[in-house]
Write an enzyme that holds these catalytic residues in place. Structure first.
Site, PDB file in Angstrom:
ATOM      1  N   LYS A  49      33.871  13.436  13.849  1.00 22.12           N
ATOM      2  CA  LYS A  49      32.805  13.688  14.824  1.00 22.12           C
ATOM      3  C   LYS A  49      33.243  14.808  15.763  1.00 22.12           C
ATOM      4  O   LYS A  49      34.407  14.854  16.194  1.00 22.12           O
ATOM      5  CB  LYS A  49      32.541  12.396  15.599  1.00 22.12           C
ATOM      6  CG  LYS A  49      31.315  12.396  16.492  1.00 22.12           C
ATOM      7  CD  LYS A  49      31.119  11.000  17.083  1.00 22.12           C
ATOM      8  CE  LYS A  49      29.835  10.861  17.866  1.00 22.12           C
ATOM      9  NZ  LYS A  49      29.631   9.469  18.346  1.00 22.12           N
ATOM     10  N   SER A  76      25.105   7.792  18.043  1.00 25.97           N
ATOM     11  CA  SER A  76      25.215   9.236  18.098  1.00 25.97           C
ATOM     12  C   SER A  76      25.974   9.843  16.913  1.00 25.97           C
ATOM     13  O   SER A  76      25.937  11.058  16.702  1.00 25.97           O
ATOM     14  CB  SER A  76      25.909   9.648  19.402  1.00 25.97           C
ATOM     15  OG  SER A  76      27.252   9.164  19.451  1.00 25.97           O
ATOM     16  N   SER A 128      27.108   3.674  18.792  1.00 24.97           N
ATOM     17  CA  SER A 128      27.043   4.961  18.118  1.00 24.97           C
ATOM     18  C   SER A 128      27.666   5.001  16.729  1.00 24.97           C
ATOM     19  O   SER A 128      27.454   5.950  15.980  1.00 24.97           O
ATOM     20  CB  SER A 128      27.698   6.043  18.986  1.00 24.97           C
ATOM     21  OG  SER A 128      26.878   6.330  20.092  1.00 24.97           O
TER      22      SER A 128
END
Length: 457
Positions: free
Chosen positions: A81, A162, A186
């Site tokens: 990420k 996310s 997330s």
């Protein structure tokens, strides 16, 4: 592209192919890179690390040719990420506000542990800007459409956030595992929306150094995988510990099903999948006890002013917003700015309230191996209306965060795994418990995954 399905190859299967000589690390990496180039992975990556990934895979193949033992991840693809520092690469939080960030001087600890375990790092993945949304929309780099729902439904749907790009990378085969963060769901939300496994460990077990923060009180570094067994392995690598999932049969497990909050407003698909999963577990001998857990009903008022994410993100972003506010996603900036009006007294009161709330929930869950809840109360919603309508976006975002965020406030651990039957949109089943019950949750999840798979055999 090989979309995930129950029984589909996971990281363990891929490693066995390399160890047995059925394939090579480099050949398997090329398959992952081809998947990353394909249309279903569009917008999943912010930047790619193809050259270094190939070098890692080639080094693993050289070890194998020499008869040396292979590292745990054996040159297989893993995505990162775009919150985590990777040596030689900028870390931008998928935001235009950090587009000129300098390259990181070193890997952050979580990335270093993956690299040491032999992962071929294939790239930084897209996310909701600065990880501040559970839906996965990003106006700067584009929003990756949910590739799993696309195979079932012509309507483009959200990937979940996310960790949107990370989940897409695993769902499409561009990576076997995705390093992400979980502040209010997330990891678990995109896993639920894409039929994957997302394990949020106890926060303290994995270091957050070298990661752009959202909320220091809630952020957790963790991973998305294709199976619970892979989740166990990735957790062991990231936490630098040997997980010992409790080896107890399904008929030795006792689960709580909180009715307060967690079961409110379920759509028909989620309600049907959750009820069917409970019926399967009960038939397998698991003891399932409905409880009220009224503390969950307190969360909306406790966090009415924005909670820890608003207060702590404002601390990190306030100077950047003053200088570069026009480069932020306006929806993200508005949520961060809620922290501007929180006083130090408000923040200290929130900390005290949380400690008391955690104590009461721990007491209520004593005697249970884990609680069971739908990870998210709805299936992945259509993308276009959320892009167009701020009011709908914020209402839907609050809804998808509602269940998983309770576990972050608890400072607990949780795992989401798919519980839907074949041919329908993915639904996540969440097993959750207080802090440091990680091995109990992982052990129970192995049994639950097996029981759900057996019903379709």
């Amino acid at each position: 592209m090989s979309l995930p399905r129950r029984g589909a190859p996971d990281l363990g299967d891929a490693r066995n192919r390399i160890v047995s000589g059925a394939s090579s690390a480099l050949a398997m990496l090329e398959e992952s890179l081809a998947a990353a180039d394909a249309a279903p992975c569009r917008h999943a990556f912010v930047r790619r690390f193809d050259a270094q990934a190939r070098a890692t895979a080639a080094a693993v193949d050289a070890l194998h040719a020499a008869g040396a033992p292979l590292p745990p991840l054996a040159g297989l693809a893993a995505s990162i990420k775009d919150l985590f520092d990777v040596a030689g690469q900028p870390t931008t939080g998928a935001s235009a506000a950090l587009a000129d960030a300098p390259p990181a001087a070193a890997d952050c600890p979580a990335v270093a542990r993956l690299r040491a375990a032999g992962a071929a790092l294939v790239g930084h993945t897209n996310l909701s800007e600065f990880a501040f949304s559970g839906l996965g929309l990003n106006p700067h780099h584009g929003t990756p459409a949910n590739p799993v729902s696309a195979a079932l439904d012509a309507t483009p749907r959200v990937p979940g956030g996310s960790t949107s790009g990370g989940a897409v990378s695993v769902a499409t085969g561009a990576a076997w595992a995705a390093l992400g963060s979980d502040t209010g769901g997330s990891i678990r939300i995109p896993a639920a929306f894409q039929g994957l496994v997302g394990f949020k460990s106890t926060q303290a077990l994995v270091p957050l150094d070298g990661c752009i923060p959202l909320s220091g009180s809630l952020d957790t570094a963790c991973a998305i995988t294709r199976s619970v067994a892979d989740a166990v392995q990735l957790h062991g690598i990231l936490a630098a510990r040997t997980p010992r999932p409790a080896a107890r049969p399904l008929d030795g497990l006792r689960f709580a099903v909180p009715r307060t909050l967690m079961l409110d407003g379920l759509d028909d698909s989620v309600a049907a999948a959750f009820d069917a999963a409970l019926a399967t577990l009960s038939a397998g001998g698991a003891r399932i006890v409905e409880i009220v857990l009224p503390e969950l009903g307190e969360l909306a008022s406790i966090n009415a002013t924005g909670g820890f994410p608003a207060a702590e993100s404002w601390t990190w972003h306030r100077h950047r917003l003053a200088e570069r506010g026009d480069r932020y996603d306006p929806r993200v900036a508005s949520r961060i700015r809620r922290g501007e009006t929180m006083s130090a007294a408000d923040y200290l009161d929130l900390q005290r309230t949380r400690r008391d709330w955690i104590r009461r929930v721990q007491t209520a869950l004593a005697g249970f191996d884990a609680a069971l809840s739908p990870t998210v109360p709805i299936v992945a919603p259509p993308l276009a209306p959320l892009e167009a309508d701020d009011k709908l976006f914020f209402a839907t975002n609050a809804l998808v965060l509602r269940n998983p965020a309770a576990v972050n406030f608890l400072d607990g651990c949780a795992l989401s795994l798919p519980c839907q039957t074949a041919g329908v949109l993915p639904v996540g089943l969440m097993l959750w418990a207080p802090a440091f019950a990680d091995d109990t949750v992982l052990g129970a999840a192995l049994q639950v995954e097996s029981a759900l798979a057996a019903r379709e055999a």
